[in-house]
Design a protein around this motif. Structure first.
Motif, short mmCIF file in Angstrom:
data_model
loop_
_atom_site.label_atom_id
_atom_site.label_comp_id
_atom_site.label_asym_id
_atom_site.label_seq_id
_atom_site.Cartn_x
_atom_site.Cartn_y
_atom_site.Cartn_z
N TRP A 18 2.32 -38.88 41.76
CA TRP A 18 2.67 -38.36 40.61
C TRP A 18 2.89 -39.21 39.02
O TRP A 18 2.10 -38.49 37.86
N ASP A 19 2.60 -40.05 38.90
CA ASP A 19 2.02 -41.15 37.42
C ASP A 19 0.74 -40.66 37.28
O ASP A 19 0.66 -40.97 36.55
N GLU A 20 0.08 -41.11 38.56
CA GLU A 20 -1.30 -40.96 38.31
C GLU A 20 -1.85 -39.95 37.17
O GLU A 20 -2.61 -39.54 36.59
N ARG A 21 -1.12 -38.42 38.05
CA ARG A 21 -0.99 -37.48 37.76
C ARG A 21 -0.94 -37.41 36.06
O ARG A 21 -1.83 -36.25 35.36
N VAL A 75 10.20 -38.02 40.87
CA VAL A 75 9.90 -39.10 41.97
C VAL A 75 8.97 -39.64 40.29
O VAL A 75 9.05 -41.44 40.89
N SER A 76 8.40 -39.37 39.16
CA SER A 76 7.19 -39.87 38.42
C SER A 76 7.87 -40.48 37.39
O SER A 76 9.15 -39.68 36.76
N THR A 77 8.49 -41.90 36.92
CA THR A 77 8.72 -41.91 35.39
C THR A 77 8.14 -41.89 34.07
O THR A 77 8.22 -41.96 33.61
N VAL A 78 6.46 -41.47 34.65
CA VAL A 78 6.10 -41.24 33.47
C VAL A 78 6.60 -39.92 33.61
O VAL A 78 6.62 -39.23 32.39
N GLN A 102 15.41 -41.14 38.39
CA GLN A 102 13.58 -41.08 39.12
C GLN A 102 14.60 -41.19 40.59
O GLN A 102 15.14 -42.88 40.80
N VAL A 103 14.36 -40.92 41.55
CA VAL A 103 14.46 -40.85 42.42
C VAL A 103 13.36 -40.21 43.56
O VAL A 103 12.38 -39.60 42.84
N ASP A 104 13.30 -41.11 44.92
CA ASP A 104 12.57 -40.06 45.76
C ASP A 104 13.01 -38.98 46.87
O ASP A 104 13.65 -39.65 47.53
N ILE A 105 12.68 -38.28 46.84
CA ILE A 105 13.72 -36.87 47.07
C ILE A 105 13.45 -37.08 48.54
O ILE A 105 14.48 -36.08 49.19
N ARG A 106 12.42 -37.78 49.44
CA ARG A 106 12.29 -37.54 50.51
C ARG A 106 13.97 -38.98 51.40
O ARG A 106 13.44 -38.16 52.36
N SER A 107 14.23 -39.33 51.07
CA SER A 107 15.08 -40.23 51.17
C SER A 107 16.88 -40.17 50.41
O SER A 107 17.73 -40.42 50.60
N TRP A 108 16.68 -40.00 49.41
CA TRP A 108 17.18 -40.17 48.12
C TRP A 108 18.45 -39.42 48.27
O TRP A 108 18.51 -37.31 48.86
N GLU A 109 20.04 -39.31 47.71
CA GLU A 109 20.95 -38.50 48.31
C GLU A 109 21.99 -38.20 47.05
O GLU A 109 22.68 -38.97 46.94
#
Length: 218
Positions: A18-21, A75-78, A102-109
């Motif tokens: 996502w940062d790249e996108r 997930v993306s800091t950009v 910034q979080v990764d929703i697959r593991s973030w609670e």
């Protein structure tokens, strides 16, 4: 969403993807709040809101402009940098009521029982990750608060709108409702409303959204 089949599916959910996108182009999204968010929350009493997968922040900024203290996670800091800049541009009265994380929703609670509104717009995960995410988001809603999950309906796979060729990431409102304990939740909306969008060839197409809106009893 881009075409998942061009990448390893697990990469599609990574910060790097996502940062790249976001870095490779200007604004990815329209800058307007999601239609279903506006429809479902415009009459709610403002409180503390969480927007999951906030992207460039249009939903968070709309919520803040309507009296909410709104937190956007992505997930993306950009994307988050763009969102914070957009909020600052909207003025201190709005920016002061927005928070970005910034979080990764697959593991973030998210913190349990802390929000009057939890919204996730078009977070298209496969099972079992999707159900696990929805359970964690439901747990973040305080009693009397609202859960709003909106996604791409499976019928969109047959529309000419460039959906990823990964049927498992599409879902229905009924599938979201199934993860909620009926003793704790009142379902306000469980539907697949239609709307019109323009496909990549410039044609007007009708698609459906999966919309689940529930209020936590206790």
């Amino acid at each position: 969403m881009t075409h998942v089949h061009e990448h390893d599916p697990s990469d599609f959910y990574s910060q790097e993807f996502w940062d790249e996108r976001y870095s490779s182009t200007g604004a990815v999204w329209s800058g307007n709040p999601n239609q279903r968010l506006v429809e479902q929350t415009a009459t709610l009493t403002p409180g503390r809101a969480l927007d999951v997968g906030c992207g460039e922040g249009a939903d968070v900024i709309w919520l803040a402009s309507n009296g909410w203290d709104a937190t956007g996670v992505d997930v993306s800091t950009v994307a988050l940098e763009r969102a914070a800049a957009q909020a600052a541009e909207a003025g201190a009265a709005i920016a002061d009521h927005t928070t970005w994380q910034q979080v990764d929703i697959r593991s973030w609670e998210p913190p349990a029982g802390q929000f009057d509104l939890v919204s996730a717009q078009f977070m298209q995960l496969p099972e079992p990750a999707r159900g696990e995410l929805h359970r964690r988001l439901a747990a973040a809603v305080r009693p009397g608060g609202h859960l709003l999950i909106v996604g791409h309906h499976p019928t969109d796979m047959h529309a000419s709108v460039g959906r990823p060729d990964v049927p498992d990431i599409m879902f229905t409102a009924e599938q979201v409702a199934a993860v909620l304990d009926p003793e704790n939740w009142e379902i306000l909306v469980c539907a697949a409303p239609a709307r019109e969008i323009t496909d990549p060839d410039g044609n007007l197409v009708t698609i459906k959204d999966a919309v689940l809106h529930a209020v936590r009893r206790h």
